[in-house]
Design an enzyme around this catalytic site. Sequence first.
Site, PDB file in Angstrom:
ATOM      1  N   ASP A  12     -55.440 -96.469 -37.024  1.00 45.41           N
ATOM      2  CA  ASP A  12     -53.766 -97.053 -37.532  1.00 45.41           C
ATOM      3  C   ASP A  12     -53.076 -96.639 -36.705  1.00 45.41           C
ATOM      4  O   ASP A  12     -52.495 -95.134 -36.183  1.00 45.41           O
ATOM      5  CB  ASP A  12     -53.665 -97.246 -38.727  1.00 45.41           C
ATOM      6  CG  ASP A  12     -53.150 -98.492 -39.440  1.00 45.41           C
ATOM      7  OD1 ASP A  12     -52.412 -99.350 -38.067  1.00 45.41           O
ATOM      8  OD2 ASP A  12     -52.649 -99.532 -40.057  1.00 45.41           O
TER       9      ASP A  12
HETATM   10  C1  NOJ Z   1     -50.280-101.393 -38.943  1.00 49.08           C
HETATM   11  C2  NOJ Z   1     -51.011-102.009 -39.763  1.00 49.08           C
HETATM   12  O1  NOJ Z   1     -51.787-101.625 -40.741  1.00 49.08           O
HETATM   13  C3  NOJ Z   1     -52.265-102.864 -38.916  1.00 49.08           C
HETATM   14  O2  NOJ Z   1     -53.135-103.935 -39.661  1.00 49.08           O
HETATM   15  C4  NOJ Z   1     -52.447-102.896 -37.759  1.00 49.08           C
HETATM   16  O3  NOJ Z   1     -53.115-104.012 -36.709  1.00 49.08           O
HETATM   17  C5  NOJ Z   1     -51.138-102.277 -36.816  1.00 49.08           C
HETATM   18  N1  NOJ Z   1     -50.226-101.965 -37.471  1.00 49.08           N
HETATM   19  C6  NOJ Z   1     -51.387-102.817 -35.537  1.00 49.08           C
HETATM   20  O4  NOJ Z   1     -50.366-103.765 -35.869  1.00 49.08           O
END
Ligand code: NOJ
Length: 760
Positions: A289
């Site tokens: 993430d």
């Molecule tokens: C953080 C989020 O937790 C995740 O779900 C997302 O895909 C990414 N940012 C990219 O935006």
Amino acid sequence: MLFRRLRHTVATSLAVVLSLAPIAAERPSSASSSATEAHFIDALMAKMTLEEKLGQMSQVSWKDTSPALRDGLVTTGQLGSFLFVTDPSEINRLQHLAVEKSRLHIPLLFGFDVIHGFRTIYPIPLALASSWDPALVEHAQSMAAREASAVGIRWTFAPMVDIARDPRWGRIMEGAGEDPVLGSRMAEAQVRGFQGASLSAPTSILASVKHFAGYGAAAGGRDYDQADISDEQLYNVYLPPFHAAANAGAATFMSAYMDLNGVPATGNRFLLHDTLRNDWGFRGFVVSDWGAVHSLITHGFAANPADAAARAVAAGIDMEMTSHDFRDTLAASVQSGRVPIADIDRAVRAILEAKYNLGLFTNPYTDPNLATTELLSPSQRHEARIAAQRSAVLLRNQAHTLPLSKTLHTLAVIGPLADSQPDTMGSWSLGGHPADAVTVLAGLRNKLGATTQIRFAKGVEIERGQPSIFDPQFPEPTPTLLTPEQRAAAFQQAIDTINQSDAAILVLGEAHNMSGERASRTSLALPGQQQQLLEAAVATGKPITLVLLNGRPLDITWASTHVPAILEAWYPGTEGGNAIADLLVGDATPGGHLPITWPRNVGQVPSFYNHTLSQVPNDRDAMYWDASSAPLYPFGYGLSYASIAITNLQISPSELRADGTLQATVTLRNTSPIDGDQTVQLYTHQRAGSATRPVRELKAFQRLHLAAGETRSITLTLRPQDLAFWSPETRKYGLEPGIFDLWVGDASTASAHAVFTLLP
Ligand code: NOJ
């Protein structure tokens, strides 16, 4: 219903836009076999420097990097992927740099959060799960893939398959609710929808199953907080939707942010290596993430960036999203022997395979004209409207308040969300444009405007707080600084409007930025003065319908006994207002069911139907001194304008062999003059075993349409493997012979009951 139009190859039209020189001599033909693929990737990897390999393992955010940095990284082969770029001409420009200007001509992979639609916004995932219709959800995500791929995005960070039992957690809106079986069916459907029959089709995009794993169990419902999950709950509740998505062929996974049982998910070898790769045989790649590799330091897990990168790779992370510890430190760690080159090669190979499977080596560009025809097309709007109709849940309908008569003289449409476009779309609508959205007010005007006088009053404002960093395209309304007198006047105007009308629709709930990422709440109450507005509206004596726009169950205990009709619309998306108008007047009949237990208030949280039991409940069914333990609405609950009874349960055989199947047959009878849907749900309970089993567990379901007056019998099949579970006593997953209760009905409180035995 599913349709996929083959998109014409873009080489011809692009030749005009970009002067395409031949790319790599080894570029394969699109009909390559896996042997050709392996050969192509072997040959390519043999040429790659370590820095180029680490480049493939790096992803940056387009909007958070300078043009000079990103162009430099691409041309020097130090970057494999971007997120957060959506303009097809910029995507083609960057791709051109990678394919034409970098040494090895490796195409870039563009990722984006296509969560519930790209430009055309579909209902939020919690709403889609409320449809209990995997085919609908698959189709919605295939439509989203069509739009995203049209601009050159070939990778979505979805589906989010985190089981969530705590509505305080803002991201509950992004998943399929609390149940592992419903969650698994929704997970598979979304993977199929995004990825299509073949990844090489130009409309297919890679799925990324997230957030692996346990994020939904964040302590206190606080986003990013630690998750402490027993093995029993992990294997039986939290992991099954991930496993189902892997089995459906998901190409990528995303690691979660938080600590799982004391080890950060992004550095968690048990999850990423032992479970995902060894036990489940996953062969795709795992992206961290956002910034989660570097955050291993924040966790108090890694000592420094080099330690963070080395341990993330050792755990099984293949690509680093936005932080750059891989790029900065892994070369030295490989040279010092700390990180085996075999681990780097495994990661790079999986990433190159994904690019190859998408056809990016042969067809790296998108046709810039596609966006004009694909985005927000009439068929997109049509499908989004159907999806919103099928996702809404009718929670209450006293005395046939709904559907509304189409010949009302006057209708009051009231509330701060009734004409709010961003709040019709909901969070995680990053590619959507609020101006495209049809609000409930607009939908009702479209539907009834010619015959009914529709009067709108906001009544109250919702204080929205800070603009959400996750929905940057939403123009946040400027905080309203009304004086107390102005507030009182707005409130009174709404009540006057209701008094002057034949009926009223109150559109209440949460502003879109109150749920989603970093949007947990400590209260489930209707924010602001909405409860007071609702009570004053009911006091007028007019027929009142409450339409809820929200991303989590809210405390509507008062409304559940005082407001004659309640329609849960969630955040219904671009066509939401039209769909809600269809439902309110009966042009469509609500048929959604809750994918989550609806608590009475925040004090009952977490509340979930598949719990275990240690004491027979007392007469009041209450384990609290001050309130019932029962939820306001049970998991699986939902009404219809039609009355469709489920009777006459028969099972066969009553002794199930490990190699057999059990058929549960019921009669569905639509006793009303209205066509409608019913969702037949089958639950079981194992009476004794090596470990306690939940009081009920969903095992099978089917949503069916019945014409007015129709009677039909339907059979659900139970396979022995549906009864398997992971036992904390034996520490094994498997079947335990014994006696089972079985129920079939239209909610988790189903009463039609039978008993069967699973034979050894
Ligand atoms: C953080 C989020 O937790 C995740 O779900 C997302 O895909 C990414 N940012 C990219 O935006």
